[in-house]
Design a protein around this motif. Structure first.
Motif, mmCIF file in Angstrom:
data_model
loop_
_atom_site.group_PDB
_atom_site.id
_atom_site.type_symbol
_atom_site.label_atom_id
_atom_site.label_comp_id
_atom_site.label_asym_id
_atom_site.label_seq_id
_atom_site.Cartn_x
_atom_site.Cartn_y
_atom_site.Cartn_z
ATOM 1 N N ARG A 1 50.505 -8.187 65.903
ATOM 2 C CA ARG A 1 51.476 -8.557 64.863
ATOM 3 C C ARG A 1 52.255 -7.297 64.480
ATOM 4 N NH1 ARG A 1 51.352 -13.031 61.209
ATOM 5 N NH2 ARG A 1 50.986 -14.087 63.151
ATOM 6 N N ASP B 1 53.950 -6.207 62.017
ATOM 7 C CA ASP B 1 53.887 -5.582 60.690
ATOM 8 C C ASP B 1 52.536 -4.942 60.392
ATOM 9 O OD1 ASP B 1 56.472 -6.357 59.867
ATOM 10 O OD2 ASP B 1 55.724 -8.393 59.632
ATOM 11 N N LEU B 2 51.569 -5.149 61.271
ATOM 12 C CA LEU B 2 50.221 -4.677 60.971
ATOM 13 C C LEU B 2 49.918 -3.395 61.738
ATOM 14 C CD1 LEU B 2 50.016 -7.369 59.570
ATOM 15 C CD2 LEU B 2 47.840 -7.765 60.656
ATOM 16 N N GLU C 1 44.287 -2.749 61.550
ATOM 17 C CA GLU C 1 44.264 -4.144 61.082
ATOM 18 C C GLU C 1 44.233 -5.123 62.251
ATOM 19 O OE1 GLU C 1 46.702 -3.240 56.930
ATOM 20 O OE2 GLU C 1 47.771 -3.618 58.791
ATOM 21 N N LEU D 1 48.486 -10.450 54.980
ATOM 22 C CA LEU D 1 48.979 -9.060 55.070
ATOM 23 C C LEU D 1 50.412 -9.035 55.587
ATOM 24 C CD1 LEU D 1 46.124 -6.841 56.533
ATOM 25 C CD2 LEU D 1 47.495 -6.368 54.502
ATOM 26 N N SER D 2 50.697 -9.820 56.653
ATOM 27 C CA SER D 2 52.059 -9.732 57.178
ATOM 28 C C SER D 2 53.045 -10.408 56.225
ATOM 29 C CB SER D 2 52.168 -10.242 58.618
ATOM 30 O OG SER D 2 51.605 -11.495 58.772
ATOM 31 N N ARG E 1 53.737 -7.724 53.650
ATOM 32 C CA ARG E 1 54.646 -6.689 54.146
ATOM 33 C C ARG E 1 56.083 -7.196 54.186
ATOM 34 N NH1 ARG E 1 50.322 -3.851 57.235
ATOM 35 N NH2 ARG E 1 49.120 -3.349 55.379
ATOM 36 N N ARG E 2 56.253 -8.526 54.217
ATOM 37 C CA ARG E 2 57.599 -9.113 54.217
ATOM 38 C C ARG E 2 57.764 -9.998 52.986
ATOM 39 N NH1 ARG E 2 60.422 -9.045 58.847
ATOM 40 N NH2 ARG E 2 59.411 -8.033 60.589
#
Lengths: 213, 227
Positions: A92, A94-95, A99, B19-20, B23-24
């Motif tokens: 992913r 953004d991770l 993570e 989490l993602s 982050r967005r």
């Protein structure tokens, strides 16, 4: 490597496996066996059906013909976990690598004796543990996915082009991971378009040709 | 908790997606902004006559919540398919329905719940009778998870298609018509002083059925789409 591994039931076997898509043969029929402690290298040019074969063996695609056995048991829908590495690495954007590894571990379970930090360190991602994958290079992402293989508990690995996108050190790293994996009694099926020679002690080769129309 | 167990896989999917989303978070809040803006459009279009707005407030809020929930559905499985983590979920031998349930629950927590939270403000702005607010909130609390479940099944079916947003709406909207009818019907009954028990029970039954069956349908649709 104890020889007893060789006599054991294959971790993965395919008999008469063939794939036809919309009347076009993609591969096969072919037979293969993968035993604990060995690497099976599938060689073939672009479009020879290597990736499709790997997806069928991973249970992501249904084969048109033939059957697949895991640990000697034929299964309709393949249920056992396998370590799977494809061109889409499953990360992913953004991770951070740390993570991602935690996510892999939640799905597959942990390999005892190696921490996420340790796995990232051994693939050369020290110092990038907390950086979003989006900001890593293609080779570093590949290393992150390799760290995930190292971090999780699978004995059977299906790796599509594990050497692609990696520098010379990275290719040596893949050899080292494969060597350690088969020494633990694991097995790996890897594909290659033939440019890079895996430098691992027990490699068997299989050549895939373009299926005849 | 042992890593690799079904529970850890469920929590792992939830944690990764949360989490993602975090982050967005600017993107994640878009459906809420959308709902807030549409609520302000009604007095502008219909005039500030309080009685007229109060009469239609319940139905208006229900439609807005429905449309706002659709906005975040398109992205629900797209990332998993494109980045290849759907392959990981499938090769991990974890029950896919459980992983789909984690994604559906997170969709509701990230979209349905915030919409529920701004509903009292929207209801006040439109002049809904304060004694009807609990009925509206209860009907939304029962109805929004159904929208998430049905929407997730449609998103799973269309995840492999490019620009599926419009198609997704066309699939979901007809399917959630009953939810809208009973939800807005309960508010209407509350306004006229009739009993709200019957529409609420229908919504509750729909919620139980969709929570029980939805993840299985969603998993089947994902397998189909990944072939």
């Amino acid at each position: 490597m104890p020889d007893s591994h060789n006599d054991a039931v294959p971790l993965l076997a395919a008999r008469g496996l063939a794939m036809v898509r919309q009347g076009e043969p993609i591969f096969g029929p072919l037979d293969l066996e993968l035993r604990a402690g060995e690497v099976l290298l599938i060689e073939g040019g672009n479009g020879s059906g290597k990736t499709t074969l790997l997806r069928v063996l991973a249970g992501l695609l249904g084969a048109s013909e033939g059957r697949i056995e895991r640990h000697g048991v034929e299964s309709e829908d393949l249920t056992g976990p396998v370590g799977f590495l494809s061109h889409a690495l499953g990360l992913r954007a953004d991770l951070s690598p740390l993570e991602q590894l935690d996510f892999f571990a939640c799905l597959y379970g942990l390999r005892p004796g190696i921490s996420a930090m340790g796995a990232l360190k051994s693939v050369g991602l020290e110092g990038f543990e907390h950086m979003p994958v989006r900001r890593l290079s293609a080779g570093q992402r590949k290393r992150c996915a390799l760290a995930a293989l190292l971090h999780t508990a699978n004995t059977l690995w299906l790796l599509d082009e594990p050497y692609a996108n990696l520098d010379r050190d990275g290719q040596i790293l893949v050899d080292r991971l494969l060597e350690a994996h088969i020494a633990r009694g694991g097995a790996a099926l890897i594909t290659s378009h033939g440019l890079i020679e895996p430098n691992v002690s027990r490699v068997r080769r299989m050549r895939m040709e373009l299926a005849d129309a | 908790m042992r890593k690799g167990s079904v529970l850890s896989a469920f929590l792992g999917v939830m944690r990764r997606d949360a989490l993602s989303l975090w982050r967005r978070r600017a993107d994640a809040l878009n459906p809420i902004w959308f709902a807030a803006i549409v609520v302000t459009l009604f007095p502008l279009a219909l005039g500030p006559e309080a009685a007229k707005l109060a009469r239609i407030a319940g139905g208006v809020i229900w439609v807005i919540v429905l449309l706002a929930s659709l906005l975040s559905l398109d992205a629900l499985f797209r990332a998993d398919l494109e980045e290849g983590s759907l392959d990981l979920m499938l090769t991990s031998a974890q029950p896919l329905a459980v992983l789909a349930a984690a994604k559906i629950l997170l969709h509701w927590l990230a979209t349905g719940l915030p919409l529920l939270a701004i509903t009292p403000v929207a209801a006040t702005a439109l002049g809904l009778a304060p004694e009807t607010l609990p009925t509206l909130l209860t009907s939304l609390a029962l109805g929004t998870p159904i929208i998430s479940v049905i929407g997730a099944c449609a998103a799973a079916l269309t995840a492999g298609l490019r620009r599926a947003g419009m198609l997704l709406s066309l699939i979901v909207l007809p399917l959630v018509v009953p939810v809208l009818i009973f939800g807005a019907g309960a508010v209407e009954a509350g306004l006229t002083g009739a009993s709200t028990t019957q529409p609420m029970l229908f919504l509750a039954a729909g919620l139980v059925a969709s929570v029980a069956l939805g993840p299985l349908v969603c998993a089947a649709a994902l397998r189909l789409g990944n072939h």
